[in-house]
Scaffold this motif. Structure first.
Motif, PDB file in Angstrom:
ATOM      1  N   ALA A   1      19.669   6.795 -20.143  1.00 53.46           N
ATOM      2  CA  ALA A   1      20.184   7.865 -21.004  1.00 53.46           C
ATOM      3  C   ALA A   1      19.929   9.236 -20.384  1.00 53.46           C
ATOM      4  CB  ALA A   1      19.549   7.783 -22.384  1.00 53.46           C
ATOM      5  N   LYS A   2      18.784   9.400 -19.752  1.00 54.80           N
ATOM      6  CA  LYS A   2      18.479  10.679 -19.096  1.00 54.80           C
ATOM      7  C   LYS A   2      19.477  10.958 -17.979  1.00 54.80           C
ATOM      8  CE  LYS A   2      14.820  11.186 -16.426  1.00 54.80           C
ATOM      9  NZ  LYS A   2      13.415  11.379 -15.982  1.00 54.80           N
TER      10      LYS A   2
ATOM     11  N   THR B   1      18.690  14.790 -23.529  1.00 56.25           N
ATOM     12  CA  THR B   1      17.467  15.589 -23.515  1.00 56.25           C
ATOM     13  C   THR B   1      16.480  15.146 -24.575  1.00 56.25           C
ATOM     14  OG1 THR B   1      18.409  17.260 -25.015  1.00 56.25           O
ATOM     15  CG2 THR B   1      18.715  17.598 -22.631  1.00 56.25           C
ATOM     16  N   GLU B   2      16.905  14.269 -25.481  1.00 59.19           N
ATOM     17  CA  GLU B   2      15.995  13.716 -26.476  1.00 59.19           C
ATOM     18  C   GLU B   2      16.308  12.246 -26.688  1.00 59.19           C
ATOM     19  OE1 GLU B   2      16.606  15.674 -30.329  1.00 59.19           O
ATOM     20  OE2 GLU B   2      18.021  14.104 -30.878  1.00 59.19           O
TER      21      GLU B   2
ATOM     22  N   ILE C   1       7.296   6.281 -22.370  1.00 59.94           N
ATOM     23  CA  ILE C   1       8.427   7.205 -22.198  1.00 59.94           C
ATOM     24  C   ILE C   1       7.949   8.549 -21.674  1.00 59.94           C
ATOM     25  CG2 ILE C   1      10.226   8.494 -23.410  1.00 59.94           C
ATOM     26  CD1 ILE C   1      10.382   6.125 -25.392  1.00 59.94           C
ATOM     27  N   LYS C   2       6.906   9.110 -22.279  1.00 65.18           N
ATOM     28  CA  LYS C   2       6.461  10.455 -21.910  1.00 65.18           C
ATOM     29  C   LYS C   2       5.856  10.508 -20.508  1.00 65.18           C
ATOM     30  CE  LYS C   2       6.584  13.787 -23.919  1.00 65.18           C
ATOM     31  NZ  LYS C   2       7.641  14.837 -24.027  1.00 65.18           N
ATOM     32  N   GLU C   3       5.184   9.436 -20.098  1.00 67.23           N
ATOM     33  CA  GLU C   3       4.599   9.428 -18.758  1.00 67.23           C
ATOM     34  C   GLU C   3       5.672   9.437 -17.682  1.00 67.23           C
ATOM     35  OE1 GLU C   3       2.030   6.041 -18.703  1.00 67.23           O
ATOM     36  OE2 GLU C   3       0.335   7.108 -19.626  1.00 67.23           O
ATOM     37  N   ARG C   4       6.779   8.743 -17.940  1.00 68.84           N
ATOM     38  CA  ARG C   4       7.821   8.626 -16.918  1.00 68.84           C
ATOM     39  C   ARG C   4       8.947   9.641 -17.090  1.00 68.84           C
ATOM     40  NH1 ARG C   4       7.976   1.953 -16.751  1.00 68.84           N
ATOM     41  NH2 ARG C   4       5.700   1.736 -16.613  1.00 68.84           N
TER      42      ARG C   4
ATOM     43  N   PRO D   1       8.575  13.099 -18.810  1.00 70.47           N
ATOM     44  CA  PRO D   1       7.832  14.097 -19.601  1.00 70.47           C
ATOM     45  C   PRO D   1       8.710  15.179 -20.207  1.00 70.47           C
ATOM     46  CG  PRO D   1       7.434  14.368 -17.237  1.00 70.47           C
ATOM     47  CD  PRO D   1       8.148  13.063 -17.406  1.00 70.47           C
ATOM     48  N   GLU D   2       9.875  15.428 -19.594  1.00 76.05           N
ATOM     49  CA  GLU D   2      10.754  16.475 -20.121  1.00 76.05           C
ATOM     50  C   GLU D   2      11.578  16.005 -21.307  1.00 76.05           C
ATOM     51  OE1 GLU D   2      13.224  14.059 -17.336  1.00 76.05           O
ATOM     52  OE2 GLU D   2      11.140  14.646 -17.547  1.00 76.05           O
TER      53      GLU D   2
END
Length: 365
Positions: A101-102, A107-108, A131-134, A136-137
């Motif tokens: 998806a990124k 973006t979310e 998710i946040k570790e890989r 982070p944005e």
């Protein structure tokens, strides 16, 4: 839905002057005969509060499971544990999908599911942390207040403890689902095994107090009465005054197909487009000066009606809704591109803006 239509020049005058409306004012306006005057008042308030922009976010919708212990009468999405088409995704699989998806520009990630009867709290922590570790944005917008409340009962942790642990894992914001309608007279008839309206409000107030902002929804177009809609909006307004934590209200049109309400004959037809416009307009007017954003969920309306709603008080199209499964279960097409949403705005003379989760502008299209 509106029953006896009335004229209400006093309430309309207060709305046009930007005064805070009483519950009686809201009832009068929701039932007013001249829907064009109602829409004009709401659109005027929209211009003053939100300007001429139409915003939307590039959002990936992730349903981590469709297993749910609640079995709500208005839901076509849930499955019982062990059903042939029941599923639960592993955190690694979820992260892999988020990565794709990124690459598509999201973006979310908007993460909701059912009330799974056996998933531990650690599953949700691992999911968010991975998710946040890989990525982070990426803004992780995960778990409704209703899911948090269910988790507290399941795991014997307080809702505050659960929110704190999920925030530590990387939770950025929360979706607005599970609100449905707060009033107990209608809530008990459309949801089963879910928190009360007040419990939903209590959880989201805790989240706001921790700096976790959220959306809020309102499910309409089923068996509600006008007073239930106004009660819902007043309670949103009261909490927003207290916390300032709501980012937007998303009125959700009830989708009839495959629901228990349809099967039991309690709702035979979806509500009219005129009623949709009344809901968008009254949402804008009741929340004016407190909550600037009223989102039009084009997934439920279709793109043409969504454009009309943008002319009746709406200023936001929610987002691209890549892989939205809940409305798909009720027979709705569910995704669009940023360019398509931008064109929807341009066709009605508005300025399209891609935003982030917290309504900050990313770029003009």
């Amino acid at each position: 839905m509106p029953q006896q239509l009335v004229d209400c020049p006093d309430a309309l005058g207060r709305a046009m002057s930007g005064e805070e409306l009483s519950a009686k004012d809201g009832m009068d306006l929701l039932n007013m005969e001249n829907i064009h005057a109602l829409g004009t008042a709401a659109d005027s308030a929209r211009r003053q509060l939100a300007g001429n922009d139409v915003s939307f976010v590039a959002s990936y919708y992730m349903n981590y499971t469709n297993v749910c212990a609640a079995s709500c009468q208005m839901c076509a999405f849930y499955r019982k544990d062990g059903a042939d088409d029941a599923y639960t995704l592993a955190p690694e699989e979820i992260e892999k999908r988020v990565g794709i998806a990124k690459q598509m520009g999201a973006t979310e990630v908007h993460i909701v599911g059912g009330f799974h009867p056996s998933l531990p709290l650690e599953y949700y922590e691992d999911m968010i942390r991975t998710i946040k570790e890989r990525h982070p944005e990426m803004n992780v917008k995960a778990l409704t207040a209703a899911e948090i409340f269910y988790l507290s009962k399941l795991t014997k942790n307080s809702t505050g403890e659960i929110l704190s642990r999920l925030k530590d894992a990387g939770l950025d914001s929360m979706p607005g689902g599970g609100a449905e309608l707060f009033h107990p007279d209608v809530r008990r008839k459309i949801v089963r095994g879910k928190c009360t309206g007040q419990e939903w409000l209590d959880v989201i107030e805790q989240a706001h107090g921790m700096g976790i902002k959220s959306n809020v929804t309102m499910l309409y177009g089923h068996i509600e009465k006008p007073e239930h809609v106004i009660d819902h909006l007043v309670k949103i307004r009261d909490l927003q005054k207290k916390t300032g934590g709501f980012l937007t209200l998303i009125p959700l049109k009830f989708s009839l197909e495959n629901t228990e309400l349809e099967q039991d004959g309690l709702v035979r037809h979806e509500c009219s487009s005129l009623y949709d416009m009344r809901i968008i307009a009254i949402s804008r007017l009741m929340l004016a000066g407190v909550l600037d954003n009223i989102s039009v969920y084009w997934v439920a309306y279709g793109k043409k009606l969504a454009q009309v709603a943008l002319c009746n008080g709406g200023n936001d199209l929610v987002g691209t809704a890549f892989s939205e499964e809940i409305y798909r279960a009720a027979g709705r097409p569910t995704s669009s591109s940023l360019d398509e949403l931008a064109e929807m705005a341009r066709e009605i003379g508005r300025s399209p803006v891609q935003r982030n989760t917290h309504f900050g502008a990313i770029r003009r299209l």
